[in-house]
Design an enzyme around this catalytic site. Structure first.
Site, PDB file in Angstrom:
ATOM      1  CG  ASP A  66      -0.263  -0.616   2.507  1.00  0.00           C
ATOM      2  OD1 ASP A  66       1.136  -0.660   2.565  1.00  0.00           O
ATOM      3  OD2 ASP A  66      -1.015  -1.080   3.328  1.00  0.00           O
ATOM      4  CG  ASP A 135      -8.792  -1.460  11.871  1.00  0.00           C
ATOM      5  OD1 ASP A 135      -7.956  -2.402  11.326  1.00  0.00           O
ATOM      6  OD2 ASP A 135      -9.170  -0.304  11.191  1.00  0.00           O
ATOM      7  CG  HIS A 137      -5.960  -2.344   8.780  1.00  0.00           C
ATOM      8  ND1 HIS A 137      -6.078  -1.452   9.469  1.00  0.00           N
ATOM      9  CD2 HIS A 137      -4.654  -2.823   8.795  1.00  0.00           C
ATOM     10  CE1 HIS A 137      -4.777  -0.862   9.774  1.00  0.00           C
ATOM     11  NE2 HIS A 137      -3.971  -1.683   9.343  1.00  0.00           N
ATOM     12  CD  GLU A 142      -8.506   0.855   7.942  1.00  0.00           C
ATOM     13  OE1 GLU A 142      -8.503  -0.151   8.649  1.00  0.00           O
ATOM     14  OE2 GLU A 142      -8.127   1.884   8.125  1.00  0.00           O
TER      15      GLU A 142
END
Ligand code: F6R
Length: 258
Positions: A66, A135, A137, A142
């Site tokens: 990313d 979270d 990811h 996400e």
């Protein structure tokens, strides 16, 4: 999913580096999927050390998960800068063979499609190294990301912006948008290694490894992949319900499988 618990973060990084180094030694033209973030710092330190001991990356190709959108490569918070600082400046992997998404692209869909085509042209990713967000990811997929997604633009959650604030001098400075490999792109890798260090990751690790497969925990999609190793330190593994079983499996792993 193979689940391996190590005493601390340093041991997690060493074991991850062992897997990468073994692959590169056996297959010098391996295609690596690489990650950034705090978890990866120790892994790259180990790989740089092993490069000093003779491990060559000259024929390796790499694809990073990313990059922040709108952030120039030379910005200290960019993943281009992270990779240069922690790995690429210190090993012999030619820059032209280390592909990182272009955060300044004027045409997001074209950049994402080109990235996917380049992975395919390289023969696919042999080993994808992953961190995990608090979270759940992976990459910057996400919660609510499609489990079939390909490389595309995503919006970071407030939790992820907070976690990455230091590199940008405050949460308000963290870009809202990123380009990331999709969950489906990640699942195409021939092997995945998911790394987790610290108590902050414990709930996400338990949900990813032992919870339901759900877009609300994108890392749980790895349960659908036939060759995933999760390497966690004691703190990150602290909420795993079947911990004793994982230890037993790993301790009894046949030599030919190691
Ligand atoms: C980074 C990436 C992210 C991180 C994750 C964990 O390229 O894809 O998924 O791996 O946010 O980050 P750290 O290691 O900083 O906790």
């Amino acid at each position: 999913m193979e689940i391996v618990v190590q005493p601390d973060g340093a041991a997690v990084c060493r074991l991850a580096a062992d897997l990468v180094a073994a692959l590169v030694a056996a297959r010098p033209s391996a295609v690596l999927g690489l990650a950034t973030g705090h978890t990866m710092v120790g892994v790259y330190e180990e790989l740089v050390r092993r490069h000093g001991g003779g491990l060559s990356f000259r024929a390796v190709r790499s694809f990073n998960l990313d990059e922040y959108l709108g952030v120039p490569p030379e910005h200290p918070g960019s993943f281009h800068s992270f990779m240069a600082m922690h790995l690429l400046r210190h090993v012999d992997l030619p820059p032209a063979q280390a592909r990182i998404l272009d955060g300044l692209t004027a045409d997001v869909p074209a950049e994402c499609e080109a990235f996917e085509r380049e992975i395919a042209a390289a023969g696919g990713i042999d080993l994808q190294v992953l961190g995990i967000g608090g979270d759940g990811h992976i990459g910057f997929n996400e919660p609510s990301s499609s489990l079939a997604s390909r490389t595309r633009i995503k919006t970071l959650t407030a939790q992820t912006r907070t976690a990455n604030a230091a590199a940008f001098g405050g949460e308000g400075q963290v870009p809202r948008h990123v380009l990331t490999m999709g969950v489906g792109t990640i699942l195409d890798a021939r092997r995945c290694v998911l790394l987790a260090i610290g108590e902050r990751k414990a709930a996400a690790v338990a949900a990813a490894a032992e919870g339901a497969v759900t877009a609300m925990v994108p890392a749980s999609a790895l349960q659908l992949h036939p060759a995933v190793t999760l390497i966690a330190d004691e703190a990150a593994a602290s909420r795993l319900a079947r911990r004793a079983y994982y230890d037993e499996v790993y301790a009894g792993k046949p030599e030919w499988q190691r």
